[in-house]
Design a protein around this motif. Sequence first.
Motif, PDB file in Angstrom:
ATOM      1  N   HIS A   1       0.855  -1.193   0.000  1.00  0.00           N
ATOM      2  CA  HIS A   1       0.000   0.000   0.000  1.00  0.00           C
ATOM      3  C   HIS A   1       0.887   1.238   0.000  1.00  0.00           C
ATOM      4  CE1 HIS A   1      -3.231   2.634   2.208  1.00  0.00           C
ATOM      5  NE2 HIS A   1      -2.966   3.047   0.987  1.00  0.00           N
ATOM      6  N   ILE A   2       0.837   1.984  -1.096  1.00  0.00           N
ATOM      7  CA  ILE A   2       1.595   3.225  -1.228  1.00  0.00           C
ATOM      8  C   ILE A   2       0.605   4.378  -1.273  1.00  0.00           C
ATOM      9  CG2 ILE A   2       3.106   4.574  -2.747  1.00  0.00           C
ATOM     10  CD1 ILE A   2       4.411   1.925  -3.552  1.00  0.00           C
ATOM     11  N   CYS A   3       0.808   5.365  -0.432  1.00  0.00           N
ATOM     12  CA  CYS A   3      -0.090   6.520  -0.372  1.00  0.00           C
ATOM     13  C   CYS A   3       0.602   7.741  -0.960  1.00  0.00           C
ATOM     14  CB  CYS A   3      -0.505   6.812   1.070  1.00  0.00           C
ATOM     15  SG  CYS A   3      -1.515   8.298   1.240  1.00  0.00           S
TER      16      CYS A   3
ATOM     17  N   VAL B   1      -0.378   2.079   5.798  1.00  0.00           N
ATOM     18  CA  VAL B   1       0.397   2.492   4.623  1.00  0.00           C
ATOM     19  C   VAL B   1       1.826   1.981   4.755  1.00  0.00           C
ATOM     20  CG1 VAL B   1       1.264   4.463   3.321  1.00  0.00           C
ATOM     21  CG2 VAL B   1      -1.039   4.547   4.319  1.00  0.00           C
ATOM     22  N   ASP B   2       2.341   1.370   3.679  1.00  0.00           N
ATOM     23  CA  ASP B   2       3.733   0.909   3.679  1.00  0.00           C
ATOM     24  C   ASP B   2       4.697   2.041   3.353  1.00  0.00           C
ATOM     25  OD1 ASP B   2       3.263  -1.951   4.186  1.00  0.00           O
ATOM     26  OD2 ASP B   2       2.240  -1.891   2.254  1.00  0.00           O
ATOM     27  N   VAL B   3       4.347   2.864   2.358  1.00  0.00           N
ATOM     28  CA  VAL B   3       5.214   3.968   1.944  1.00  0.00           C
ATOM     29  C   VAL B   3       4.352   5.205   1.705  1.00  0.00           C
ATOM     30  CG1 VAL B   3       6.849   4.837   0.226  1.00  0.00           C
ATOM     31  CG2 VAL B   3       6.847   2.406   0.819  1.00  0.00           C
ATOM     32  N   PHE B   4       4.717   6.304   2.352  1.00  0.00           N
ATOM     33  CA  PHE B   4       4.086   7.592   2.072  1.00  0.00           C
ATOM     34  C   PHE B   4       4.929   8.348   1.047  1.00  0.00           C
ATOM     35  CE2 PHE B   4       1.653   7.230   6.071  1.00  0.00           C
ATOM     36  CZ  PHE B   4       0.443   7.783   5.680  1.00  0.00           C
ATOM     37  N   VAL B   5       4.254   8.946   0.073  1.00  0.00           N
ATOM     38  CA  VAL B   5       4.902   9.827  -0.891  1.00  0.00           C
ATOM     39  C   VAL B   5       4.210  11.176  -0.781  1.00  0.00           C
ATOM     40  CG1 VAL B   5       5.524  10.222  -3.300  1.00  0.00           C
ATOM     41  CG2 VAL B   5       5.351   7.874  -2.435  1.00  0.00           C
ATOM     42  N   ALA B   6       4.964  12.226  -0.463  1.00  0.00           N
ATOM     43  CA  ALA B   6       4.403  13.567  -0.316  1.00  0.00           C
ATOM     44  C   ALA B   6       4.592  14.349  -1.610  1.00  0.00           C
ATOM     45  CB  ALA B   6       5.092  14.302   0.836  1.00  0.00           C
ATOM     46  N   ASN B   7       3.661  15.256  -1.899  1.00  0.00           N
ATOM     47  CA  ASN B   7       3.786  16.017  -3.140  1.00  0.00           C
ATOM     48  C   ASN B   7       4.693  17.235  -3.009  1.00  0.00           C
ATOM     49  OD1 ASN B   7       2.198  17.902  -1.792  1.00  0.00           O
ATOM     50  ND2 ASN B   7       0.651  18.059  -3.395  1.00  0.00           N
ATOM     51  N   SER B   8       5.172  17.518  -1.796  1.00  0.00           N
ATOM     52  CA  SER B   8       6.113  18.621  -1.581  1.00  0.00           C
ATOM     53  C   SER B   8       6.769  18.436  -0.219  1.00  0.00           C
ATOM     54  CB  SER B   8       5.394  19.980  -1.620  1.00  0.00           C
ATOM     55  OG  SER B   8       4.506  20.103  -0.520  1.00  0.00           O
ATOM     56  N   HIS B   9       7.838  19.174   0.027  1.00  0.00           N
ATOM     57  CA  HIS B   9       8.475  19.110   1.341  1.00  0.00           C
ATOM     58  C   HIS B   9       7.561  19.714   2.414  1.00  0.00           C
ATOM     59  CE1 HIS B   9      12.078  18.430  -1.163  1.00  0.00           C
ATOM     60  NE2 HIS B   9      12.490  17.750  -0.107  1.00  0.00           N
ATOM     61  N   HIS B  10       6.710  20.639   2.014  1.00  0.00           N
ATOM     62  CA  HIS B  10       5.724  21.214   2.933  1.00  0.00           C
ATOM     63  C   HIS B  10       4.788  20.125   3.442  1.00  0.00           C
ATOM     64  CE1 HIS B  10       2.909  24.109   4.591  1.00  0.00           C
ATOM     65  NE2 HIS B  10       1.948  23.693   3.789  1.00  0.00           N
ATOM     66  N   VAL B  11       4.285  19.300   2.559  1.00  0.00           N
ATOM     67  CA  VAL B  11       3.396  18.205   2.951  1.00  0.00           C
ATOM     68  C   VAL B  11       4.181  17.114   3.684  1.00  0.00           C
ATOM     69  CG1 VAL B  11       1.949  16.334   2.038  1.00  0.00           C
ATOM     70  CG2 VAL B  11       1.680  18.660   1.181  1.00  0.00           C
ATOM     71  N   GLN B  12       5.421  16.889   3.297  1.00  0.00           N
ATOM     72  CA  GLN B  12       6.261  15.923   4.002  1.00  0.00           C
ATOM     73  C   GLN B  12       6.370  16.288   5.484  1.00  0.00           C
ATOM     74  OE1 GLN B  12      10.610  15.963   3.355  1.00  0.00           O
ATOM     75  NE2 GLN B  12      10.453  13.751   2.946  1.00  0.00           N
TER      76      GLN B  12
ATOM     77  N   ILE C   1       9.752   4.016  -6.947  1.00  0.00           N
ATOM     78  CA  ILE C   1       9.307   3.799  -5.570  1.00  0.00           C
ATOM     79  C   ILE C   1       8.501   2.516  -5.460  1.00  0.00           C
ATOM     80  CG2 ILE C   1       7.743   4.681  -3.786  1.00  0.00           C
ATOM     81  CD1 ILE C   1       8.692   7.508  -4.580  1.00  0.00           C
ATOM     82  N   VAL C   2       7.589   2.301  -6.399  1.00  0.00           N
ATOM     83  CA  VAL C   2       6.758   1.096  -6.377  1.00  0.00           C
ATOM     84  C   VAL C   2       7.614  -0.150  -6.556  1.00  0.00           C
ATOM     85  CG1 VAL C   2       4.957  -0.181  -7.588  1.00  0.00           C
ATOM     86  CG2 VAL C   2       4.669   2.265  -7.160  1.00  0.00           C
ATOM     87  N   GLU C   3       8.527  -0.126  -7.519  1.00  0.00           N
ATOM     88  CA  GLU C   3       9.347  -1.308  -7.790  1.00  0.00           C
ATOM     89  C   GLU C   3      10.259  -1.645  -6.617  1.00  0.00           C
ATOM     90  OE1 GLU C   3      11.298  -0.406 -11.446  1.00  0.00           O
ATOM     91  OE2 GLU C   3       9.551  -0.915 -12.685  1.00  0.00           O
ATOM     92  N   VAL C   4      10.820  -0.634  -5.982  1.00  0.00           N
ATOM     93  CA  VAL C   4      11.681  -0.874  -4.818  1.00  0.00           C
ATOM     94  C   VAL C   4      10.876  -1.518  -3.691  1.00  0.00           C
ATOM     95  CG1 VAL C   4      12.960   0.274  -2.956  1.00  0.00           C
ATOM     96  CG2 VAL C   4      13.387   0.908  -5.335  1.00  0.00           C
ATOM     97  N   GLU C   5       9.663  -1.030  -3.456  1.00  0.00           N
ATOM     98  CA  GLU C   5       8.845  -1.587  -2.378  1.00  0.00           C
ATOM     99  C   GLU C   5       8.370  -2.998  -2.712  1.00  0.00           C
ATOM    100  OE1 GLU C   5       7.077  -1.881   1.318  1.00  0.00           O
ATOM    101  OE2 GLU C   5       8.627  -0.541   0.531  1.00  0.00           O
ATOM    102  N   LEU C   6       8.030  -3.245  -3.975  1.00  0.00           N
ATOM    103  CA  LEU C   6       7.632  -4.597  -4.376  1.00  0.00           C
ATOM    104  C   LEU C   6       8.796  -5.577  -4.232  1.00  0.00           C
ATOM    105  CD1 LEU C   6       5.486  -3.842  -7.560  1.00  0.00           C
ATOM    106  CD2 LEU C   6       4.647  -4.747  -5.383  1.00  0.00           C
ATOM    107  N   ASP C   7       9.989  -5.141  -4.615  1.00  0.00           N
ATOM    108  CA  ASP C   7      11.174  -5.994  -4.461  1.00  0.00           C
ATOM    109  C   ASP C   7      11.452  -6.267  -2.991  1.00  0.00           C
ATOM    110  OD1 ASP C   7      11.511  -6.116  -7.173  1.00  0.00           O
ATOM    111  OD2 ASP C   7      13.092  -4.607  -7.266  1.00  0.00           O
ATOM    112  N   ARG C   8      11.302  -5.228  -2.169  1.00  0.00           N
ATOM    113  CA  ARG C   8      11.534  -5.410  -0.732  1.00  0.00           C
ATOM    114  C   ARG C   8      10.548  -6.416  -0.163  1.00  0.00           C
ATOM    115  NH1 ARG C   8       9.817  -4.332   4.076  1.00  0.00           N
ATOM    116  NH2 ARG C   8       7.880  -3.434   3.285  1.00  0.00           N
TER     117      ARG C   8
END
Length: 396
Positions: free
Chosen positions: A107-109, A155-166, A355-362
Motif C-alpha cells: 500500500h503506497i499513499c 500504509v507501507d510507503v508515504f509519498v508527499a507532493n512537496s516538502h511542505h506536505v512531508q 518507488i513502487v518497484e523498490v517496495e515490491l522488491d523489498r
Amino acid sequence: MRVAFVHYWLVSMRGGEQVLEALSDLYPQADIFTLVYDEKKISEKLKRHKITPSFLQRIPGAVAHYKKLLPLMPFALESFDLSSYDLVISSESGPAKGIIPAPDAVHICYCHSPMRYVWDHYHTYRANSGTVSRALMPLFAPRLRQWDVSTSARVDVFVANSHHVQHRIAKYYRRSSKVVSPPVQVQNFLPAEVSGDFYLCAGQLVRYKRVDLAVEAFKLNGKKLVVVGEGEEMARLKATATPNITFLGRVPFNKLKELLSQCRALVFPGEEDFGITPVEAMASGRPVIAYGRGGVMDTIIPNKTGVLFEDQSTEGLLQAIEYFEAMEGQFEPLLIRQHAQQFSAEEFKGKMRTIVEVELDRRASQKAHNSASLTEYWAHEQFEGLSSGPNAALVQ
C-alpha cells in the motif's frame, strides 16, 4: 499483478485527478475505487478503468454535497473489498488511505495533504462553515483525527507532493515520506514573443487562496490585474474592485495559456500544498510573485524564476511587486521555462515507478526470507536477541 487506485472523490479534473491519470499510464489495468464520482466530469482516460464508488454514491445529493458526508467517509472507505489486490495506491487529500489492504499487499499513499479541515486549517474551515456544520465539527473532528492517525499504519510507503506536505505527514502521522512533485503538463505551455502590461492571478476564488490581497494591492498601486477563476469569493471581490482590475471568470484552456504567456508575472498570494499554476506560469516563461510558504518553496528559485515575499499582507505584496519591477529585466523566459521541465508528467511517472518497484522488491525479498526454515529462522533471531540484549555478556 492486480492493482487498485483509491482516490478520494472524482467530481472534477484538477491536480489530484492529473496524478491519477499519470498513475493510470503506469498501470492501465488498475481498478479505481472512490467515495463518489460524477461520470460527466472526469476524463475519457479515467473512464477506461473500472470505477467502483462507495455506498455514499447512493445517497441523494451525495455527488454535489459530498463534503457534508465527511463523518461517513471512514465507513465508506473500509467497506471496499481490496482483498484480491497485490498493489494499492491511494491518492490522499480526503481520507483515501483509510482502506483495508490485504496483509500481503503493498500500500503506497501519494499524499497531496493530510486532511486540512481536521488538522492545521480546522479553525479556518469551522469559522467559515454554516451554523449546523460549525456546531457539529467539534463533535466528529476528534474521532476523525484519531481514525486518520491510526490508519496511517496501514500504509507501507508515504509519498508527499512537496516538502511542505512531508513536514505535515511527519507532524501528524509521525511517519517518514519520500517527496515526488505532482505531474504538470508543462509541454502544453510556451513563452510568448512579447509580454503584456498586466499581472495575472488565476485559481479558485476561495478564502485560503488570498486573492483578496491581490485585489487590495492593485487597488492601491493602480496597475492592471487580470483575475481568472470562479468561486465563493467572486461576488465580494468584484464588488470592491477598481476599474484596473478585470475579472474573467472561468476561461477556456487556450485562453489561460495565452494569459499565462503574456502576463508580466503571475501573482500567487496564498499558501498551497504544491501549487500547479505557478509551474504552468514558469513553463510559459513567466516569473511568479508568491507568498513564500508551502509548495512554492520547492518550485520557485528566488530572483531567478520569481520573487517570494514573507509578509502575507497587502503591504507585503505591494513591496514584492515593487521589488519585482526593479529587477524585471533580469528574468530570462527560456531559463524559467527550462526550470519548469523538472515537474513534467514523465518525471513524476519515472519517480513513482521506482518507488513502487523498490517496495515490491523489498516485499518479495521479505516473503522469500519468511518462507525459509522456521527452525533456522527463529534460532537465528533468538541468538541475535541475546547477543544484543541484557544477556549479551553471557553469550560472549
